[in-house]
Design an enzyme around this catalytic site. Structure first.
Site, PDB file in Angstrom:
ATOM      1  N   GLU A   1       1.426  12.743  11.945  1.00  0.00           N
ATOM      2  CA  GLU A   1       2.303  11.595  12.174  1.00  0.00           C
ATOM      3  C   GLU A   1       3.537  11.718  11.287  1.00  0.00           C
ATOM      4  O   GLU A   1       3.430  11.778  10.060  1.00  0.00           O
ATOM      5  CB  GLU A   1       1.561  10.296  11.862  1.00  0.00           C
ATOM      6  CG  GLU A   1       2.375   9.062  12.182  1.00  0.00           C
ATOM      7  CD  GLU A   1       1.616   7.770  11.933  1.00  0.00           C
ATOM      8  OE1 GLU A   1       1.716   6.849  12.764  1.00  0.00           O
ATOM      9  OE2 GLU A   1       0.923   7.685  10.895  1.00  0.00           O
TER      10      GLU A   1
ATOM     11  N   GLU B   1      -5.932  -0.788  11.223  1.00  0.00           N
ATOM     12  CA  GLU B   1      -5.043  -0.253  12.259  1.00  0.00           C
ATOM     13  C   GLU B   1      -4.212   0.821  11.573  1.00  0.00           C
ATOM     14  O   GLU B   1      -3.356   0.521  10.750  1.00  0.00           O
ATOM     15  CB  GLU B   1      -4.185  -1.362  12.859  1.00  0.00           C
ATOM     16  CG  GLU B   1      -3.497  -0.964  14.162  1.00  0.00           C
ATOM     17  CD  GLU B   1      -2.057  -0.529  13.948  1.00  0.00           C
ATOM     18  OE1 GLU B   1      -1.843   0.711  13.870  1.00  0.00           O
ATOM     19  OE2 GLU B   1      -1.170  -1.379  13.867  1.00  0.00           O
TER      20      GLU B   1
ATOM     21  N   CYS C   1       3.753   2.928  14.590  1.00  0.00           N
ATOM     22  CA  CYS C   1       2.492   3.680  14.666  1.00  0.00           C
ATOM     23  C   CYS C   1       2.177   4.174  16.070  1.00  0.00           C
ATOM     24  O   CYS C   1       1.448   5.149  16.236  1.00  0.00           O
ATOM     25  CB  CYS C   1       1.349   2.813  14.146  1.00  0.00           C
ATOM     26  SG  CYS C   1       1.258   1.182  14.901  1.00  0.00           S
TER      27      CYS C   1
ATOM     28  N   LYS D   1      -0.582  -9.200   0.877  1.00  0.00           N
ATOM     29  CA  LYS D   1       0.186  -8.246   0.078  1.00  0.00           C
ATOM     30  C   LYS D   1       1.131  -7.504   1.009  1.00  0.00           C
ATOM     31  O   LYS D   1       0.718  -6.623   1.763  1.00  0.00           O
ATOM     32  CB  LYS D   1      -0.691  -7.235  -0.669  1.00  0.00           C
ATOM     33  CG  LYS D   1       0.134  -6.496  -1.750  1.00  0.00           C
ATOM     34  CD  LYS D   1      -0.407  -5.139  -2.131  1.00  0.00           C
ATOM     35  CE  LYS D   1       0.115  -4.055  -1.241  1.00  0.00           C
ATOM     36  NZ  LYS D   1       1.571  -3.797  -1.386  1.00  0.00           N
TER      37      LYS D   1
END
Length: 501
Positions: free
Chosen positions: A399, A268, A302, A192
């Protein structure tokens, strides 16, 4: 302020034909069962690129059924490893031959730099396939030294049907980072892609078919996380889920796995990575790495080095260098070869980054450079650097996933380690120093999955990476990634009248 060419220039536009917009199930293009579609948007302009099939639970059921049939009864898991290797090598060649078109799709769908994609990123993902293709016939168990009259050995067997849920910031790289080792292991899968960037995943699936990968081995469901993603995570016939994305969604996937069939999960997740620059570092090199660490891929990565800790002896000098260098950082159309930063992926992410910049201003950080949108159209943001940032500020804790750097000063190595670890994340870190003892001490003290010394973004397919703490668990790349798609089975038989055990 960075150099701006934020408007779209027709001479740089290389819009490829959009060939694939339907779901890919069991080797065929199919419409969603519901018939629904959704828009995928060009972040350079905000215009619609194409309407893409919106897969839902019923479509996931069909894809999982195809993958299960391919695993339980199809040839892929039963092929000799050398044959899987041959087909994967062909797949890699087809990807590399299509580099220009794939890079263009990632540019219009994700705002990624076209020239970088064509010359580096797409050839590199082809190498991911080749790396794991080389491992397909080298999956070995062990012979065991038993303590009694028994003979024992282990087998490494493919885990089964895998659900890959991939993010929007590196559509092609993440596709192959997950698909390649799973293929080598003999798994079948449902992929996906992120709803923001569905186009290249569908293209890759068709290249896989051309390469000779049997029907049902790779299935692609485009759609939304709360529907298609949730259906994969909770599906009773999916044996493993591998996810890259936010920590919040990672929690939901773990919950779905636990309440369904206790499937294996690899996550992750987010990061707030520190880059620690010591007094003895080369200031010019440090400034270049600091900018690269937070501006590469427009900060949508990331492992971005968004918290930059600078030892007080060179702090002022580094601030001046950053001010000079950011002026040459060109923001604009990703097809322009002079551009180093394209648009953020979509309006939602663009607005979110600007809200974080406002947070920084309100909390008392000093805006050194940038901080504003640029261009009349599209989702472009100036490279932004804050000074006078404290550890408790929102921009230092959360973040941002955008081109925003927080500069902070430190005195001692102990302070740097303590502050670097003062985060719920633990994905990556960078250390700049000429002192080997400092490098060794800090690298062993920081709780993160990958540490770069005197470099940043030094990824290599042979070097695994993943998170500590709330950055997740499990590893991508390297042989660690192959092993997560394998299960270990012990086989034991008695031995009689053997002269030795």
């Amino acid at each position: 302020m960075a150099v701006q060419s934020c408007g779209r220039k027709e001479s740089f536009v290389k819009i490829p034909e959009i060939r694939y917009t339907r779901l890919f199930i069991n080797g065929e293009d199919v419409d969603a069962v519901s018939g629904k579609t959704f828009e995928t948007i060009d972040p350079r302009t905000g215009d619609v690129i194409a309407l893409v099939a919106e897969g839902d639970k019923e479509d996931v059921d069909k894809a999982v059924k195809a993958a299960r049939e391919a695993f339980d009864h199809g040839p892929w898991p039963r092929l000799p490893g050398c044959e899987r290797r041959r087909i994967m090598m062909k797949f890699a060649d087809l990807v590399e031959e299509s580099a220009e078109e794939l890079a263009a799709l990632d540019a219009i769908d994700a705002g990624k730099l076209f020239h970088l994609g064509k010359m580096r990123e797409i050839p590199r993902v082809a190498d991911y396939l080749r790396y794991y293709a080389g491992a397909a016939d080298k999956i070995h168990g062990e012979t065991l030294k038993m303590m009694s009259e028994l003979q024992g050995y282990t087998l490494r067997e493919p885990i089964g049907v895998v659900g890959h849920i991939i993010p929007w910031n590196f559509p092609s790289a993440m596709f192959f980072m997950k698909v390649s080792p799973a293929l080598a292991a003999g798994c079948t899968m449902v992929v996906k892609p992120a709803e923001q960037t569905p186009l290249t995943a569908l293209y890759h699936a068709h290249l896989a078919k051309q390469a000779g990968i049997p029907d049902g081995v790779i299935n692609v469901i485009t759609g939304f996380g709360p529907t298609a993603g949730a259906a994969i995570s909770s599906h009773m016939d999916v044996d493993k889920v591998s996810f890259t994305g936010s920590t919040e969604v990672g929690r939901l996937i773990m919950q779905a796995a636990a309440t369904s069939n206790l499937k294996s999960v690899t996550l992750e997740l987010g990061g707030k990575s520190p880059l620690i620059i010591f007094d003895d570092a080369d200031v010019d090199k440090a400034a270049n790495l600091a900018l690269l660490g937070v501006l590469y891929n427009k900060g949508e990565i990331c492992v971005a080095g968004s918290r930059v800790f600078v030892q007080e002896g060179i702090y002022e000098e580094l601030v001046k260098k950053l001010q000079e260098k950011v002026k040459t950082w060109v923001v604009g159309d990703p097809f322009d070869p002079a551009v180093r930063q394209g648009p953020q992926v979509n309006k939602f992410q663009y607005d979110k980054i600007l809200r974080y910049i406002d947070h920084g201003k309100r909390e008392g950080a000093t805006l050194l450079t940038g901080g504003k949108p640029c261009g009349e159209k599209g989702y472009y943001i100036e490279p932004t650097i804050f000074t006078d940032v404290t550890d408790n500020m929102v921009i230092a804790r959360e973040e941002i996933f955008g081109p925003v750097m927080s500069l902070m000063k430190f005195k001692t190595i102990e302070e740097a380690i303590k502050r670097a670890n003062n985060t719920r994340y633990g994905l990556a870190a960078g250390i700049l120093t000429n002192n080997l003892n400092v490098a060794n001490t800090v690298s062993r003290s920081i709780r993160a999955g990958i540490i770069w010394i005197n470099c940043y973004f030094a990824f290599d397919i042979d070097s695994s990476y993943g998170g500590y703490k709330m950055s997740g668990f499990g590893r991508d790349m390297g042989m660690e990634a192959l092993h997560k798609y394998l299960q270990v089975k012990s086989v034991v038989t008695p031995i009689y009248n053997s002269p030795w055990l």
